[in-house]
Every structure is written in C-alpha cells, then in structure tokens.
Write a protein that holds these residues in place. Sequence first.
Motif, mmCIF file in Angstrom:
data_model
loop_
_atom_site.group_PDB
_atom_site.id
_atom_site.type_symbol
_atom_site.label_atom_id
_atom_site.label_comp_id
_atom_site.label_asym_id
_atom_site.label_seq_id
_atom_site.Cartn_x
_atom_site.Cartn_y
_atom_site.Cartn_z
ATOM 1 N N VAL C 105 0.833 -1.204 0.000
ATOM 2 C CA VAL C 105 0.000 0.000 0.000
ATOM 3 C C VAL C 105 0.865 1.251 0.000
ATOM 4 O O VAL C 105 0.669 2.181 -0.793
ATOM 5 C CB VAL C 105 -0.932 -0.006 1.232
ATOM 6 C CG1 VAL C 105 -1.620 1.334 1.364
ATOM 7 C CG2 VAL C 105 -1.944 -1.104 1.101
ATOM 8 N N MET C 106 1.891 1.241 0.887
ATOM 9 C CA MET C 106 2.719 2.454 0.992
ATOM 10 C C MET C 106 3.503 2.689 -0.293
ATOM 11 O O MET C 106 3.590 3.818 -0.784
ATOM 12 C CB MET C 106 3.667 2.316 2.189
ATOM 13 C CG MET C 106 2.958 2.496 3.502
ATOM 14 S SD MET C 106 4.066 2.973 4.823
ATOM 15 C CE MET C 106 4.753 1.420 5.251
ATOM 16 N N ALA C 107 4.057 1.607 -0.845
ATOM 17 C CA ALA C 107 4.858 1.769 -2.054
ATOM 18 C C ALA C 107 3.991 2.282 -3.195
ATOM 19 O O ALA C 107 4.367 3.207 -3.920
ATOM 20 C CB ALA C 107 5.494 0.426 -2.422
ATOM 21 N N TYR C 108 2.786 1.718 -3.299
ATOM 22 C CA TYR C 108 1.905 2.172 -4.365
ATOM 23 C C TYR C 108 1.595 3.662 -4.184
ATOM 24 O O TYR C 108 1.688 4.447 -5.134
ATOM 25 C CB TYR C 108 0.616 1.355 -4.355
ATOM 26 C CG TYR C 108 -0.376 1.863 -5.361
ATOM 27 C CD1 TYR C 108 -0.252 1.541 -6.708
ATOM 28 C CD2 TYR C 108 -1.417 2.709 -4.972
ATOM 29 C CE1 TYR C 108 -1.138 2.031 -7.638
ATOM 30 C CE2 TYR C 108 -2.315 3.209 -5.899
ATOM 31 C CZ TYR C 108 -2.168 2.861 -7.230
ATOM 32 O OH TYR C 108 -3.030 3.356 -8.160
ATOM 33 N N ALA C 109 1.271 4.038 -2.933
ATOM 34 C CA ALA C 109 0.901 5.426 -2.679
ATOM 35 C C ALA C 109 2.066 6.356 -2.982
ATOM 36 O O ALA C 109 1.910 7.415 -3.595
ATOM 37 C CB ALA C 109 0.452 5.591 -1.232
ATOM 38 N N LEU C 110 3.275 5.955 -2.572
ATOM 39 C CA LEU C 110 4.435 6.832 -2.764
ATOM 40 C C LEU C 110 4.766 6.981 -4.234
ATOM 41 O O LEU C 110 4.977 8.094 -4.743
ATOM 42 C CB LEU C 110 5.643 6.266 -2.000
ATOM 43 C CG LEU C 110 5.566 6.383 -0.486
ATOM 44 C CD1 LEU C 110 6.732 5.671 0.146
ATOM 45 C CD2 LEU C 110 5.551 7.841 -0.085
ATOM 46 N N VAL C 111 4.780 5.853 -4.940
ATOM 47 C CA VAL C 111 5.110 5.930 -6.365
ATOM 48 C C VAL C 111 4.047 6.728 -7.098
ATOM 49 O O VAL C 111 4.337 7.518 -7.999
ATOM 50 C CB VAL C 111 5.245 4.501 -6.941
ATOM 51 C CG1 VAL C 111 5.405 4.556 -8.454
ATOM 52 C CG2 VAL C 111 6.433 3.805 -6.306
ATOM 53 N N PHE C 114 4.677 10.653 -5.776
ATOM 54 C CA PHE C 114 5.923 11.390 -6.041
ATOM 55 C C PHE C 114 6.701 10.848 -7.230
ATOM 56 O O PHE C 114 7.669 11.444 -7.650
ATOM 57 C CB PHE C 114 6.811 11.357 -4.791
ATOM 58 C CG PHE C 114 6.174 12.007 -3.611
ATOM 59 C CD1 PHE C 114 6.068 13.387 -3.567
ATOM 60 C CD2 PHE C 114 5.667 11.264 -2.572
ATOM 61 C CE1 PHE C 114 5.473 14.001 -2.490
ATOM 62 C CE2 PHE C 114 5.067 11.875 -1.498
ATOM 63 C CZ PHE C 114 4.969 13.244 -1.450
ATOM 64 N N ASP C 115 6.280 9.714 -7.735
ATOM 65 C CA ASP C 115 6.903 9.097 -8.904
ATOM 66 C C ASP C 115 8.419 9.305 -8.912
ATOM 67 O O ASP C 115 9.143 8.731 -8.104
ATOM 68 C CB ASP C 115 6.256 9.650 -10.177
ATOM 69 C CG ASP C 115 6.558 8.735 -11.343
ATOM 70 O OD1 ASP C 115 7.046 7.611 -11.069
ATOM 71 O OD2 ASP C 115 6.325 9.124 -12.490
ATOM 72 N N THR C 116 8.900 10.158 -9.815
ATOM 73 C CA THR C 116 10.350 10.331 -9.873
ATOM 74 C C THR C 116 10.724 11.781 -9.582
ATOM 75 O O THR C 116 11.621 12.345 -10.206
ATOM 76 C CB THR C 116 10.889 9.937 -11.247
ATOM 77 O OG1 THR C 116 10.150 10.671 -12.232
ATOM 78 C CG2 THR C 116 10.747 8.465 -11.491
ATOM 79 N N GLU C 117 10.028 12.370 -8.676
ATOM 80 C CA GLU C 117 10.348 13.769 -8.374
ATOM 81 C C GLU C 117 11.732 13.868 -7.749
ATOM 82 O O GLU C 117 12.068 13.100 -6.842
ATOM 83 C CB GLU C 117 9.305 14.357 -7.435
ATOM 84 C CG GLU C 117 8.310 15.222 -8.189
ATOM 85 C CD GLU C 117 7.367 15.912 -7.256
ATOM 86 O OE1 GLU C 117 7.784 16.930 -6.682
ATOM 87 O OE2 GLU C 117 6.241 15.417 -7.097
ATOM 88 N N ALA C 118 12.488 14.843 -8.232
ATOM 89 C CA ALA C 118 13.857 14.960 -7.740
ATOM 90 C C ALA C 118 13.841 15.638 -6.381
ATOM 91 O O ALA C 118 13.054 16.549 -6.122
ATOM 92 C CB ALA C 118 14.704 15.755 -8.716
ATOM 93 N N LEU C 119 14.714 15.149 -5.528
ATOM 94 C CA LEU C 119 14.781 15.726 -4.192
ATOM 95 C C LEU C 119 15.330 17.142 -4.250
ATOM 96 O O LEU C 119 14.938 18.014 -3.492
ATOM 97 C CB LEU C 119 15.678 14.850 -3.328
ATOM 98 C CG LEU C 119 15.818 15.251 -1.875
ATOM 99 C CD1 LEU C 119 14.468 15.240 -1.201
ATOM 100 C CD2 LEU C 119 16.750 14.297 -1.170
ATOM 101 N N GLN C 122 13.855 21.739 -6.636
ATOM 102 C CA GLN C 122 13.494 23.131 -6.316
ATOM 103 C C GLN C 122 14.471 23.752 -5.331
ATOM 104 O O GLN C 122 14.804 24.919 -5.445
ATOM 105 C CB GLN C 122 12.074 23.160 -5.743
ATOM 106 C CG GLN C 122 11.726 21.940 -4.926
ATOM 107 C CD GLN C 122 10.285 21.962 -4.515
ATOM 108 O OE1 GLN C 122 9.703 23.006 -4.368
ATOM 109 N NE2 GLN C 122 9.704 20.797 -4.345
#
Lengths: 801, 99, 166
Positions: C105-111, C114-119, C122
């Motif tokens: 569940v957590m992995a699905y929600a995170l991906v 935020f998909d591939t947003e760079a840390l 910004q």
Amino acid sequence: MTPAVLFASETGAIAAESAGWFLKNAWVFPAIPFVSFLLILFFGKRMPKKGAEVGVAALSLVFVCALAAGAQWVSHVNSETGGHGAEPSADTTHEDDAPSAAAHATVKAEVEPGAEQAEQVHHVVHPVVTEWKSDWWTIGRIDFGIGTFVDGQAVMMLFVVGLISLLVHVFSTDYVAGDIRYTHYFAFLSLFTASMLLLVLANNLVMFITAWELVGVCSFALIGHWWEDQQNSNAALKAFLTNRVGDIGLLIGMIVLFFTAGRGESFNIIDINVAAASGAVSHTALLVASLCLIAAVMSKSGQFILHTWLPDAMAGPTPVSALIHAATMVVAGVFMVARLYPVFFSGLSIAGSPINALAAIGAITTMVGGSLAFVQRDIKKVLAYSTVSQLGYMIMALGVGAWTAAMFHLMTHAFFKACLFLGAGSVSHACNHSFDMKQDMGGLRKYMPRTHVTFLIGTLALSGFPLLSGFWSKDEILAGTGGFGLSEGANGNYHLMLVMGLMTGAMTAAYMTRCYWLTFLGEWRGADSPNAHHGTHGHDDEAVAVTVLAHHDDHAAEHDVAGAHDSHDAHDAHAGLPHESGPRITVPLMVLAALATVASVANIPAAFSFVPASWRLRFEHYIEPKSLYFPKLDHSEFSPVIAIISVVASSIGCALVVLYFRKVQAGDPKATELTNGPVSRGGLPKLAYGVLVNKFYLDWLYTDVIVATVKGPIARGANWFNKCVLDAIVIGAATVSKRIAGFTYAVLDQQVVDGVVNGSGIKAAETGGFLRRMQNGRVQGYAALMFGATAILAGVLVLAI
Amino acid sequence: MWLNQFLLLGALLFCIGVYGVLARRNGVMVLMSIELLLNAVNLNFIAFGAYHGTPVGQVFALFVIGVAAAEVGVGLAIVLLIYRNRSSIDLESVDLLKG
Amino acid sequence: MVAQNIFFAIIALAMVASAVRVVTSKNILHAALYLVVVLAGIAAQFIITGAEFTGVTQVLVYIGAVLVLFLFGIMLTRARIGREESVDGDRRWLAGVVALLLFAVMAYALVDAFDTEALDAQNALEPQSTQMVSDAIFHDYLIPFEAVSFLLLAALIGAIVVARKE
C-alpha cells in the motif's frame, strides 16, 4: 513569561489607551497565585510557616492588584462615557473616535450590519482585550492565541475572588493548622484561585474550557483533602464525575458556537458574542448551543438534577467549602452564562417571553435547594443547599434577563455565604469539630459572641432582611422577573418565576432561622453537657427507617467522619465549654459581615431620588457591558410592592420557625424537635419528610437505577461480545445456510445441493473456530489486526482517491 | 536523487519493523523493532524537510529522537517489570486479555 | 549526484539487510548489533540529505545511549547469550502478510504521488545549517520543545517508578 520570546507575532495590546496597567496586563492575576502554587508545592515544606505565608502574601497581592484594577476600570469607564453622568446621552460619535479600542479590533468586518445597533447603545464602553497570537499553533485559518478580556464583569469577579480567597487563606492558617497535608492544602488553594482567575479573564473558549477543567480538578483535590476516608474520596469523585456529565454539554456547546457564531474561525468570546447579539447566527444554532451550555451550568453551578454533588462536597475542609461556594467553582457556571449572555439571550428568546429553560431550571433549583435545607442536621449541609438555592436565584435572574441583578446577587451572595461558611467553620472549631446542629450545638451565643454576631448578619442578609445586601440583590432579581406587572421595565413577564422566587424567599428565611436557632439559641447540647444526646433520637432516624431506601442517610456517620478529621489534635483543649475562635478566624468573619451589610450601596435603585445621581446604580453603570458584544437589556425599576411582599413572606417564614422552636423548647431548652410533631405522627408530613431526607431520591436514582441498570447490561454485553459474538455470527451463518439447505433439499435436487450445503456449514464452523482465535488476549495478535486493518483502509483510500 | 528513494527506504524499514513487532516473542526484541519504526519515520521527516528546503523536518526528527529515548526508557522498565513478575519476557505468555 | 546515489544505494542495501537480520536473528545480542548498523545507516542517510546535525544527534542518542540501554535490558532480563529458538512467535506468516500488505500500500501510494520527483529540483541540496535548526527550535517551536523536555522528565521518573524494586 515574556510574550516576545514565546510568541513571535505578538498582536500587541489592543487596549483602549485610557486603560490602566492592570487592565492591560491582567495576566498577572492568574500568574501570581500560580507562581505561589509552584513555590508552595516545591519549597513549602521547608518554609517556616509551611508555605501558608506564600499563599497569603500572593493573595494579598492579588487583592491589592484587583483593587487597583477596579479603580482603573472605574476611570476607564468614566473616560469612555464622559464623566459621571448618570443620565445616558446619545453619545454615538464616541464609537468612531476610539480606533484603538478593542471592540473595534476584534469585531472586524462582520459587524457592519451591527453598526445601526451601535447607535442604539448609548455609552459604548470598550473592554480591554490583550491578546498574544502564536506562530506555531495554527490550524487552517484558526490562530490559537491566549489573551485576557477585561470588562466590568471580570473586574468585579477579580475583586470577589481575590477578597474571598484571601480571607479563606487567612482563615485556613488557623483552621487547618497541624494538618498532615497543610502545605499541599495551601498549594491547591493557590492553584484553585489561579484557575478561577484564569477562567474570569479568558478571552477565548479554549482558554475558558481549560480554566473550567482546572477549577474542577482543584475542587476534586480539595474536596478529597482528607482522602484517607472512603467517604471523602467518594465525595470528591462524585463531584468530579458529576461535573464530567455537564462538561460534555460544555464541550458540545462550545463546538457548536465555534462553528456557528465563530464561523469556524474564531474561538474569541467577543467575536462569538457580537455575532450572537447581531442576529447573524441562526436561532436554532444558538438554541442548541445554549441548551448544551445549560447542561454544563447544571453540573458546575449545582442546578437541579445535577446538584447532588454540591452537598456531598462538604466533605472537604470548611474554608474550601466557603471558597467553592462563594467565589470559585460554583459561580463558574453563572459566570459562563453571564459571559456568553448574547448566546442565551437570543437562543432562549429571553426578552418578552413568559418562561424559558434557563429561568425554569433556576426557579426549580431555588425551590429544591430551599426545601432540602430544612431537613439537614449538618450545619454545612444547610448552607450547601442554601447555596444551591441561591445559585438557582442567579440562574433564574439570568434567565429572565436581569443580568445586572444576577451579577449583583453573585457578589453579595459571595460575601454573606462566605461569612456563613466560615462562621460554621468557627462554630465547629469550638464544638469538637462536629457539624451536627442538633447534637453538638445550641446556645453558642453566649460562648462565641463575635462568631454569633457575624453569623447573624450573614443569616439576615441571606434571608433578605431589609437594608442588608441580600435584600437589595434579591429584590432586584424579583423585580427583574417582571411578573404580574409589578415592576416596570423588565425584559419579560415571568409570573411563575416571581412566585417561586417569593416562596423561596420565605423558605430561605425559615431554614436560616432554624439553622441559627439550633446553633446559637437554646442551651448547649454538646458532648460535655450532662445529657448530651437528649432528644436527638428523634424522628429523623425513624423517618428514614420508614422510607424504603435508608441507604444514603447516614448523617451520624458522615459527621463523625468529618469530625474525626477536622479534629487535628492542636485543639484537644476542648475539655470545657465552647470558646471563641482566634483572630485569624474572627477577623475574616467580621470583614465579610461588614461587606454583607454595606454591599448594598453598590447598586442603589434609581428610584431613590434622595441619593445623588452619581451614587445610584453604580454597579449597573460600571459592571454591565455597554458594547456590541452584549445584548441591549431593559432594566427593571425598584418595585416597592415586590419589596414589601418579599419582606412579609420572609417574616412569615421566620416567624413560623420561631414559634415552632418556642414550642419545642418551652419545656426543655435542650430539645430540638417536638416529641409528637407531625412528622412522627405519620401520614403526609412523614412522607414529605422522608422524601426530603432522601434528597428527592436523586442519589438513589443515579446510583441504583441509572448506573445499576446501565452498568450490568453493558458489562454483560461486552463480555458476551468478546466471548461469543464472532462465534454467534458464524454459527448463525451456518444455521441460516443449513436452513436454506434444508429448504433447497426439500424443493430442489437434494443430491446436487447437499454437498455444497454441508460444505458451507462445515466451512462456516471452521471460520468461526479460526475467528475465535483472534480473541486470544495476545497483544501482538491485536497489533497485527490493527496494522492489517490500517493497511487495508489506507489501500482503499489510496485507490479510491 | 529522487525523493522517493528515501521514502521507499523508509517504507521498507517501517514494514520490516512491523514484521518484527508482530513476529517477535521476546519483549526486548519487540522494542528494537519499534526503534526501526521510529527511525523509518525520521527518515521521512528528513527527506521531506530537504524536499521543501526547511529545517522543520529536522526539528521534528529531533523531537522524535527525544520521544523515542523516553519510549525506550519506559518500555524497558515495563519489560523489566514483566520479567520480574513472570520470570520471562515471552509476550505470548502475557495474555490476560484473553477472551 | 552520482556519488551520492551510489552511497545511498550501498548504505540502503546494508540497512535493509541488517534490518531483516534484526527481526529474524535468533540471537538477541546479534539482533542488537545489527540494529546498530541500521541506526548508523540512518545517520548516514541524514548526512546525505544535508541534515548533519540530526545525523550526529542520531549517532549520539541512538548508538550512544539507546543501544546501551538495550544491552542493559538484555542483561537484566538474563537472556541467553547465543541462539534461542523461541524468540519468534508461531504466527510469523501472519506478521509477514501484514507487513507485505502494508508495504504494498505504501509503495503504491508513494510511487503514485511522487513518482520520480527529484529531491533537489526546487531547493538545491544545501546543508541546512545547525543555526537554522536551532532558530526554529528555540523560536517557533519553543513550547513543543519544552513539552518534549517535560515528557523526558516524566518518562525518567516513570521508568524509575515502574522498574524499581519495592
């Protein structure tokens, strides 16, 4: 605390420029006793006087500050209304040229529709509001801040709380001397005072609830001061738990107010009051809110059906009772109604109606309290029921729109009730720490002259003897009801309230005469007199035995307990007759008696034209808010007719009791009741007596009926649920399946379905066996369920959104 | 670097911690697994703090460290008490709640 | 950035492996020592993201204090030093299922979120100075900070009260 450090965006003192230092910095009032609480708690035992000196010093400081604040408030009002002018003049421009004033700052844009209303308010007196907003506690658009909200009402309460608390502190240094938790006692007295002052000064609902609960906690600690005894800790628990019942009402009411009058953005009391007074809030919302808040008042201020904790709270030390009954705790409810008055005024449609919930509850309470006070043997319980009755008066006054009368009565009642309670403490101090009037008192007039005189003054003031303070405040309330057109200018026409008020006036005079007579007149019946228990095995006990439930009536046990604890060894010298108490006990009594006598000058009726105008109605002029956050009230005039009726009623009540005791003590000066009185002869009087002795069976109703019927089934239900609900579901499912199977078997092809049905039955039973294992008591099993359920729910949410 | 690599690492640690909390019978080991949970949360705080460029993430991570220290102290005291009363810290034998 | 990613990957692998050992090891002492690796890895991750102060605090508090506390706990409960077969419950499968479900569940929600947003897209990964952190704690979050200190005091007293012998 320095605001600059704690709160980044100090919004600053949005106080009127004319306001004095104490009004702008009112946080010192709760801060001083709070610091004193900490000092006593941590260092008290090492101090020479065990911490009492810190408490007394702190309260003296509070009292001096309260006097200063009072003076500054008077000058503030004078500068806002333009001098001493008693005649109101249309001074509307004043509203506009006071930009720094608080009402402006807090009222914000939402009260533009209320601007016309502002024109009707003659003298606008701005309250002094100081507020600190925090940076770190912001939820949505709500900034939680803390602040003080000072107006006449708050200043009056500061004075009353400061004075009574100071006197109680002084009294206590003698009264509880030598107690095992002496230091602890003073620490909690300080915290109690601090909480009450915080409540008085709170400018938002969150602070108000906090202080409200703090007051409750302190009362719990002090009522159960001698907690070694089961009786006392039960009384403390009862007080606390009864208050919880009402607190739910408080919480719900405040939440309703927050979302309607506060529009979900503001907890600020002024914002809410302005919104409620301007009519911008739906009437239904205000009605719901005020009904919820009435529940809170019923528990906190001991109104009928939730008043039962108040008399039991007598288990605490007597000075605490004085404090609770006069200045803190029970008046919190009255104060709350007065503080949020527009909510009640609009919500209950007080103006122009003949009855409403608040007035009805108050009126019933006065009657109930007054009637119960008749059958008490314990002097403190007489006073406790008297407080219930008088609080009913205040609530009734608020209910009929006589706001000023209620506040005035609050103040005068604080004086004479504190005087009476401390007097009772002084009496019991002299009588081997007993509170039983019939057994251990009588004839104390000779032995305790100063206590006697002060107690007499308190009694007269409470009974409404003309020219004493209680007479004026009670008369104002009765005139405020506007019943039968006997008084001019009342807000409604509450006939019933007037009648009940008058009847209670007569009852008050009667039971206070009885109390006074039993205590101070006749002959001393104390332990040292030859036939000490003569005549005390009267009908009390018989009557109780006759009643079905004699379970709660243990006068003897109760006062023995109290006596045992009150006796704190230092006064073992009671070998002889009772004696007058020391100066630390009698001086507070005299101060209070003096105030109970002269407090009436605070609000001389407007009709008394022989008094200069600038002396009349000072209380109303300075205390009653004149601003947008307060409804426009009518003020009733002094009514000679009502005054005469009430004096006559009180005199009749008094005279009947005097005649009764004359008859009783004609033969034997030590007798306390007639040997063949109506109560012992049975019939209706006996029945009535039984009902009264059992306090209208309310305690029985609560503990035996409500609790017992609710507790058992809930416990059994929970047990049943835990043990077999899962099984039952599964077995039920299996049964249903089997029935369906049987049906199908008979109707359809038995050969095909049979296997499936049996299978489902077996499966269901197996599932049941499996599910039953979930209730295995292992924490980890429950944790697994929790985590699993959370994961599934989170997954559903993630997928759904 | 992605934000998600930290968050996924945190999620993985959290789930390993959950497994430990549920599967271990030894009280001290359960407490260790709880430390894993708390650290996973901290990793998220730090990652989000860096993502938004504020120190607030760190502030809360520090608070969590403080609270975790308190938790370990009280938790171990409770485990000690259980051990003293039952001469065992097997959590499966602690089932007074059994229905 | 590449170097950081490589470091991250190495440390993360070590952490996950150690964490698995923490929850599966039969030897309680080994579990505690594997926990050190995980905690040190967390500290290293903090430093990679620029939170040096918190990383150092992590080392001080967790490895310095909490771990020692654990070792004391192990000692005081007289655990066997060495393999112990009974450390795991008999329903590990349920725990495993729950943990996997939670991770899914957590992995699905995170991906998903935020998909591939760079840390560092910004806000370039500037180390947030200790000064900023302290300013935040002692200004905006002063009262929560005091609350935490009270909590620690209460926990201290509570732990003593609970654990002392009558």
